[in-house]
Design a protein around this motif. Structure first.
Motif, short mmCIF file in Angstrom:
data_model
loop_
_atom_site.label_atom_id
_atom_site.label_comp_id
_atom_site.label_asym_id
_atom_site.label_seq_id
_atom_site.Cartn_x
_atom_site.Cartn_y
_atom_site.Cartn_z
N SER A 60 0.84 -1.19 0.00
CA SER A 60 0.00 0.00 0.00
C SER A 60 0.88 1.25 0.00
O SER A 60 2.09 1.17 0.25
N PRO A 61 0.31 2.43 -0.28
CA PRO A 61 1.12 3.67 -0.23
C PRO A 61 1.80 3.88 1.11
O PRO A 61 2.94 4.36 1.16
N GLY A 62 1.12 3.52 2.21
CA GLY A 62 1.76 3.67 3.52
C GLY A 62 2.98 2.78 3.67
O GLY A 62 4.01 3.19 4.25
N ILE A 63 2.88 1.55 3.17
CA ILE A 63 4.03 0.64 3.26
C ILE A 63 5.18 1.16 2.41
O ILE A 63 6.35 1.14 2.84
N TRP A 64 4.89 1.66 1.21
CA TRP A 64 5.95 2.22 0.37
C TRP A 64 6.62 3.41 1.05
O TRP A 64 7.86 3.55 0.99
N MET A 65 5.83 4.28 1.67
CA MET A 65 6.42 5.44 2.36
C MET A 65 7.33 4.98 3.49
O MET A 65 8.42 5.53 3.71
N GLY A 66 6.89 3.96 4.25
CA GLY A 66 7.73 3.45 5.33
C GLY A 66 9.02 2.84 4.82
O GLY A 66 10.10 3.03 5.41
N LEU A 67 8.94 2.08 3.70
CA LEU A 67 10.14 1.47 3.15
C LEU A 67 11.13 2.52 2.64
O LEU A 67 12.34 2.42 2.88
N VAL A 68 10.61 3.53 1.93
CA VAL A 68 11.49 4.57 1.40
C VAL A 68 12.13 5.37 2.53
O VAL A 68 13.33 5.67 2.51
N THR A 69 11.33 5.70 3.56
CA THR A 69 11.89 6.44 4.70
C THR A 69 12.95 5.61 5.40
O THR A 69 14.01 6.14 5.79
N SER A 70 12.69 4.32 5.59
CA SER A 70 13.69 3.46 6.24
C SER A 70 14.96 3.37 5.41
O SER A 70 16.08 3.36 5.95
N LEU A 71 14.82 3.31 4.08
CA LEU A 71 16.00 3.25 3.22
C LEU A 71 16.82 4.52 3.31
O LEU A 71 18.08 4.46 3.37
N VAL A 72 16.15 5.68 3.33
CA VAL A 72 16.88 6.95 3.46
C VAL A 72 17.63 7.01 4.78
O VAL A 72 18.81 7.41 4.85
N MET A 73 16.98 6.61 5.88
CA MET A 73 17.64 6.62 7.19
C MET A 73 18.82 5.65 7.21
O MET A 73 19.86 5.92 7.82
N LEU A 74 18.68 4.50 6.55
CA LEU A 74 19.78 3.54 6.50
C LEU A 74 20.96 4.10 5.72
O LEU A 74 22.12 3.93 6.12
N LEU A 75 20.69 4.80 4.61
CA LEU A 75 21.78 5.41 3.84
C LEU A 75 22.50 6.47 4.66
O LEU A 75 23.74 6.58 4.60
N ILE A 76 21.74 7.28 5.42
CA ILE A 76 22.38 8.29 6.28
C ILE A 76 23.26 7.62 7.33
O ILE A 76 24.38 8.07 7.62
N LEU A 77 22.77 6.53 7.92
CA LEU A 77 23.56 5.82 8.93
C LEU A 77 24.83 5.24 8.33
O LEU A 77 25.93 5.34 8.92
N VAL A 78 24.73 4.62 7.15
CA VAL A 78 25.91 4.04 6.50
C VAL A 78 26.91 5.12 6.13
O VAL A 78 28.14 4.95 6.32
#
Length: 467
Positions: free
Chosen positions: A420-438
């Protein structure tokens, strides 16, 4: 808790409210009235009934508050209206809604939350300010509303249908009896939510009352429904011991699915909460799910299924399905190829989009299958009637293959996507946070110390300067 104990509690509550006298403010009285109103709602009988509200700018005969669970009969209402309209002339405003149940007040009212969020703000305000009002939470209903015939009989006049626009231009003769009928719609779940429709009806009530007050006409208003919007059937429990039970379930009436059998075995099954059809974008919807169809002309085999629903009203609704083997997935899949609607010699056809499919041994389910908004049924341009006719199937489920000897649908393949759109938003946000952490870890690991330090006890580091 038994009905008698609830009734005694409500009676004692009402007595304490009366003893408060003038010390009880109007706001507290309104809150207490609504609380008592909801308490009466919560203990209603599981039979068909509609609520009825009466308020006036004059005065009404006193009426004892009904006990919890009591259903007011038409004879009791007849006796009360006789006493209310026995003498003098009266102007009665009948707000007759297509459907109305006590649950509409508890679900869409502001009883349990913010009053500003209530769909009945004008109604609650007028009940608070009215000099006299009567509330019947449960009025007996037996196939048709008896309120309009009773008012016609008591007033001796025919109802005059009006709305807010025509009422402002109407001259009301207060020396004779007047019965003004204001029809209000109810939600169909197609365009607006129930709360929005009830809020619009509440604004119409407020506007009509303002016009009547501006004309300086004394009035009596009645708000009720033609039929209940929610009917809960009583279920008998045979051979069960009578005693206290912690949990009780009330099962609402649900129509069985439409089933086409071949040689005594089910072949095609269809169920829908609503099978709505409309001939133009402005014409009202007609729900075919409320009618019982004939299945003459239906057929099914290993590769094709055709379900033909012929209704006594003259409509014929057909669903054509097929299945085939797809090597890519190594399994059979079925698709809803087309839907055809016939009426009065005219035919409109709709092609099933690629979204209406499922494995052959599954059923297909979708909350909304329509031909106009994110359409899953694409109009067939070769038929000129198709562009005008509309279909809207609510909570739709169909299966044309793989039923075997079962009488229930197989596992449903839903039209809603897994992501769903909510799941996609959560996945994209998590990916951005993971890239910042890396990136941060990478920067920290790239830090290095100086390979030489200045020792204050030793010789200082000299940096030669060029002239």
């Amino acid at each position: 808790m038994t009905v008698s104990r609830l009734a005694s509690r409500e009676q004692s509550f009402a007595e304490r409210l009366k003893m408060a006298g003038p010390r009880c403010s109007s706001k507290v009285r309104l809150i207490a009235f609504i609380a008592l109103f909801v308490a009466l709602f919560a203990t209603g009988s599981a039979t068909a009934q509609v609520p009825l509200l009466i308020w006036t700018s004059e005065s009404l005969p006193p009426l004892a508050s009904p006990a919890a669970g009591h259903i007011t009969s038409n004879d009791q209402l007849n006796a009360y209206l006789t006493s209310a309209f026995s003498s003098g002339s009266h102007t009665v405003l009948l707000f007759l809604q297509d459907k109305l149940s006590k649950d509409d007040f508890t679900v869409f009212g502001g009883v349990f939350g913010n009053k500003q969020d209530s769909a009945f703000q004008n109604l609650e305000a007028v009940l608070q300010s009215s000099s006299s009002s009567v509330t019947l939470p449960a009025l007996e209903w037996s196939g048709s509303s008896a309120v309009l015939p009773l008012l016609k009989d008591k007033l001796g006049v025919s109802p005059l249908p009006v709305d807010a626009d025509t009422l402002s231009e109407l001259t009301i003769n207060a020396s004779v009896n007047n019965l003004l009928l204001i029809s209000l719609p109810y939600c169909t779940g197609l365009q607006k939510s129930c709360k929005e429709v009830l809020h619009i009806n509440d604004e119409i009530i407020g506007k009509v009352l303002s016009i009547v007050k501006a004309k300086n006409v004394l009035y009596t208003a009645v708000y009720t429904g033609v039929q209940p919007s929610r009917v809960i059937s009583e279920t008998s429990v045979p051979n069960q011991p009578v005693g206290r039970s912690l949990l009780q379930a009330v099962v609402a009436d649900v129509s069985p699915p439409i089933m086409f059998n071949v040689s005594g075995s089910p072949c095609i099954m269809l169920w829908a909460q609503n099978l709505n059809i409309s001939f133009t974008s402005t014409s009202p919807w007609l729900d075919l799910a409320t009618q019982t169809p004939s299945l003459a002309g239906s057929l099914c085999n290993q590769t094709n299924s055709l379900l033909v629903l012929t209704y006594a009203s003259g409509f014929v609704l057909s669903f054509a399905m097929s299945q085939r083997f797809y090597p890519g997935s190594a399994r059979n899949w079925f698709t809803l190829d087309s839907v055809q609607l016939q009426s009065s010699g005219q035919t409109a056809s709709f092609i099933g989009s690629r979204s209406i499919y499922a494995p052959a041994e599954y059923s297909f389910h979708c909350q909304s299958v329509n031909s106009f908004d994110q359409a899953l049924l694409v109009p067939n341009n070769t038929n000129q009637n198709t562009s005008q006719w509309r279909l809207n199937f609510i909570n739709f489920q169909i299966q044309g293959f793989g039923l075997g000897n079962g009488t229930n649908f197989s596992y449903a393949s839903d039209c809603a996507g897994f992501f769903s759109p909510g799941i996609w938003m959560g996945l994209v946000t998590s990916l951005v946070m993971l890239l910042i952490l890396v990136y941060g870890l990478h920067m920290i690991m790239q830090l290095s110390t100086m390979d030489r330090f200045d020792d204050p006890k030793g010789p200082s580091i000299s940096v030669p300067q060029s002239e």
